[in-house]
Design an enzyme around this catalytic site. Sequence first.
Site, PDB file in Angstrom:
ATOM      1  CB  THR A  60      -0.945   0.026   1.218  1.00  0.00           C
ATOM      2  OG1 THR A  60      -0.183   0.164   2.417  1.00  0.00           O
ATOM      3  CG2 THR A  60      -1.801  -1.229   1.282  1.00  0.00           C
ATOM      4  CB  ALA A  81       2.824   0.847  -4.129  1.00  0.00           C
ATOM      5  N   GLY A 131       7.184   3.199  -0.236  1.00  0.00           N
ATOM      6  CA  GLY A 131       6.325   2.220  -0.906  1.00  0.00           C
ATOM      7  C   GLY A 131       6.826   1.865  -2.287  1.00  0.00           C
ATOM      8  CB  SER A 144       6.398   7.331  11.216  1.00  0.00           C
ATOM      9  OG  SER A 144       6.978   8.569  11.506  1.00  0.00           O
ATOM     10  CE1 TYR A 198       1.556   9.721  11.702  1.00  0.00           C
ATOM     11  CE2 TYR A 198       3.392   9.714  13.206  1.00  0.00           C
ATOM     12  CZ  TYR A 198       2.753   9.204  12.107  1.00  0.00           C
ATOM     13  OH  TYR A 198       3.341   8.168  11.403  1.00  0.00           O
TER      14      TYR A 198
END
Length: 150
Positions: free
Chosen positions: A14, A16, A21, A137, A150
């Site tokens: 995903t 990508a 990706g 991340s 986040y």
Amino acid sequence: MNQFDVKGKTALVTGANRGIGKAFVESLVKHGARKVYACARDASTFASMKAIHENVEPVLLDVTRTDHIQALAKKISTLDLLINNAGIIHPCFNGADEAVEIARTEMEANYFGPVNLILALLPVLKKTRGVIVNISSIAGISNFPSLGPY
């Protein structure tokens, strides 16, 4: 540690169409993957993904859309490797007026999207004893004031 050999395998990535990706897709092809489903939510990027290799099949997938996930699950009959790489991040302080909405949007893409995709593809992954890789991340474990939600 056991290594996973991608030669002759079918993989799905995903997010990508760019960055990490796209690098995953290129690496999978380089190491002999039989087929790579290169998923992106922007169909305008499909030409560049097709140019990587004939074994790459671009697929429209927004991980926040149940209809996209269901269509993908119906399409795929075998899968050895799922790489959940798609994600979003919006700069925002926790005290901002839009912080809650941004948090919801990020959770839909970064958490619920991969969970729903795993659940939808689990039957085909079980058949092949497939592998799931979830990309995260450093911002998920470190404090960045401008990335509050986040």
